[in-house]
Write a protein that holds these residues in place. Structure first.
Motif, mmCIF file in Angstrom:
data_model
loop_
_atom_site.group_PDB
_atom_site.id
_atom_site.type_symbol
_atom_site.label_atom_id
_atom_site.label_comp_id
_atom_site.label_asym_id
_atom_site.label_seq_id
_atom_site.Cartn_x
_atom_site.Cartn_y
_atom_site.Cartn_z
ATOM 1 N N GLN A 26 0.826 -1.204 0.000
ATOM 2 C CA GLN A 26 0.000 0.000 0.000
ATOM 3 C C GLN A 26 0.867 1.263 0.000
ATOM 4 N N ARG A 27 1.944 1.261 0.798
ATOM 5 C CA ARG A 27 2.866 2.411 0.806
ATOM 6 C C ARG A 27 3.508 2.603 -0.554
ATOM 7 N N SER A 28 3.887 1.493 -1.190
ATOM 8 C CA SER A 28 4.498 1.573 -2.512
ATOM 9 C C SER A 28 3.528 2.156 -3.527
ATOM 10 N N LYS A 29 2.285 1.748 -3.428
ATOM 11 C CA LYS A 29 1.265 2.260 -4.342
ATOM 12 C C LYS A 29 1.075 3.763 -4.159
ATOM 13 N N GLU A 30 1.074 4.218 -2.916
ATOM 14 C CA GLU A 30 0.912 5.647 -2.650
ATOM 15 C C GLU A 30 2.098 6.445 -3.179
ATOM 16 N N LYS A 31 3.318 5.945 -2.960
ATOM 17 C CA LYS A 31 4.509 6.656 -3.423
ATOM 18 C C LYS A 31 4.569 6.727 -4.938
ATOM 19 N N SER A 32 4.091 5.685 -5.598
ATOM 20 C CA SER A 32 4.100 5.666 -7.059
ATOM 21 C C SER A 32 3.247 6.786 -7.644
ATOM 22 N N SER A 33 2.259 7.251 -6.894
ATOM 23 C CA SER A 33 1.366 8.304 -7.377
ATOM 24 C C SER A 33 1.904 9.706 -7.116
ATOM 25 N N TRP A 34 3.060 9.827 -6.446
ATOM 26 C CA TRP A 34 3.664 11.147 -6.220
ATOM 27 C C TRP A 34 4.373 11.575 -7.502
ATOM 28 N N LEU A 35 3.651 12.193 -8.396
ATOM 29 C CA LEU A 35 4.110 12.414 -9.765
ATOM 30 C C LEU A 35 5.421 13.189 -9.833
ATOM 31 N N PHE A 36 5.490 14.342 -9.182
ATOM 32 C CA PHE A 36 6.680 15.174 -9.317
ATOM 33 C C PHE A 36 7.898 14.529 -8.646
ATOM 34 N N THR A 37 7.667 13.817 -7.548
ATOM 35 C CA THR A 37 8.766 13.083 -6.924
ATOM 36 C C THR A 37 9.292 12.011 -7.865
ATOM 37 N N GLN A 38 8.383 11.287 -8.522
ATOM 38 C CA GLN A 38 8.796 10.236 -9.444
ATOM 39 C C GLN A 38 9.495 10.813 -10.674
#
Length: 329
Positions: free
Chosen positions: A91-103
């Motif tokens: 779940q944490r990985s899924k949330e981080k993947s959606s941080w567009l500018f960070t990615q």
């Protein structure tokens, strides 16, 4: 010479074009443009966006056919399942993947540094790419220990950022770690672990109650020599090695930004997960004086990026103890 303002405009324009290309690629990978039935099938198996974390497909990560294991290994297999700790990591990985500018920032830095710096060091510098091998309950089940069990020393070889080390470390009074990546060593120092050199841990003058070697055997130049050093470094009789290996076994060594074959090739026979587990248990480990005490099948998980919520490889996790004395030269 270009005017400084013109160079700035060119750089900004290049950056915007780079981001736009990445966004276009991500949009294509959303599945909307995947028309081929074969490609769509592959896509569904790889991309996890929009899916529930806990699903029947996730449970396939743990599936084993005991009848395909060798007779000597079959009784040692422990069936694992997707538990709450694993689900929380996903779940944490899924949330981080959606941080567009960070990615986008991570993607840009990785593109610039990857020709010169190892992927592990890039992840350490960016504070990304966390790994998950087993949960607290799965670790305790493998070692057959209670939550309040304590021992003196743990050594985690190739500890990365120390996330997996932390799962094991609560059971030990002293935690030691090795790691070749300088940025990853910074993370380990912040966790107050004692960091040893890759040529130092074998010569400290003391031995370890548990040594963990997690997904390192296929990333070192001489895996059999490593296993012999581990055997010598364990507390006699009670010492245990917790070893995870990605299967199918495909050894490569990362040097800088390049991948090369190891100097000493370790061959693991078999085509299926069960066949390779049997071969490692009966051939590879016995050759260096170890015998299997327990084995399970677990997913080796890594935080994802802007394209995938997470990445997963197929792990076999063993608990090994020293067998009868043999010639260790």
């Amino acid at each position: 010479m270009c005017h400084p303002q013109l160079r700035t405009v060119i750089f900004v324009a290049w950056g915007l074009c780079y981001f736009a290309c990445l966004l276009s690629v991500r949009r294509m990978w959303s599945g909307k443009y995947v028309r081929s039935p074969l490609v769509r099938s592959l896509f569904v198996n790889m991309v996890t966006e929009g899916e529930e974390v806990v699903s029947a497909e996730n449970q396939e990560w743990y599936r084993c056919c005991p009848d395909l294991l060798g007779e000597s290994v079959r009784a040692l297999f422990i069936q694992s399942h997707l538990d709450s700790d694993t689900g929380a990591f996903l779940q944490r990985s899924k949330e981080k993947s959606s941080w567009l500018f960070t990615q986008l920032y991570h993607s840009l830095v990785s593109t610039v540094l990857s020709p010169m710096v190892s992927r592990t060091s890039i992840n350490g510098f960016l504070g990304r790419g966390a790994m998950f091998v087993f949960s607290t309950n799965q670790f305790q089940q493998l070692l057959r220990i209670e939550p309040d069990w304590r021992a003196e020393r743990l050594l985690d070889l190739g500890a990365g950022d120390g996330g997996v080390t932390e799962v094991m470390g609560v059971h030990f009074r002293q935690v030691y770690a090795t790691e070749v990546s300088v940025p990853m060593r910074w993370h380990l120092q912040r966790r107050n672990y004692t960091i040893l050199g890759i040529d130092e841990w074998q010569h400290t003058g003391f031995q370890y109650d548990v040594i963990s070697c997690l997904n390192l055997l296929d990333r070192c130049d001489d895996p059999l020599h490593l296993l012999r050093d581990i055997r010598r470094s364990l507390v006699p009789k009670t010492g245990r090695l917790v070893l995870a290996a990605v299967l199918p076994f495909q050894p490569w060594v990362e040097i800088g930004g390049r991948w090369e074959r190891p100097k000493t090739h370790l061959k693991v026979a078999g085509k299926t997960w069960e066949e390779q587990v049997t071969n490692m248990s009966n051939d590879v480990f016995r050759k260096v004086g170890f015998q299997v005490e327990a084995v399970t099948r677990l997913p080796y998980l890594c935080e994802g990026d802007m394209y995938n919520d997470y990445y997963v490889l197929d792990d076999a996790v063993f608990v090994l103890k020293a067998s009868v004395p043999i010639n260790m030269t």
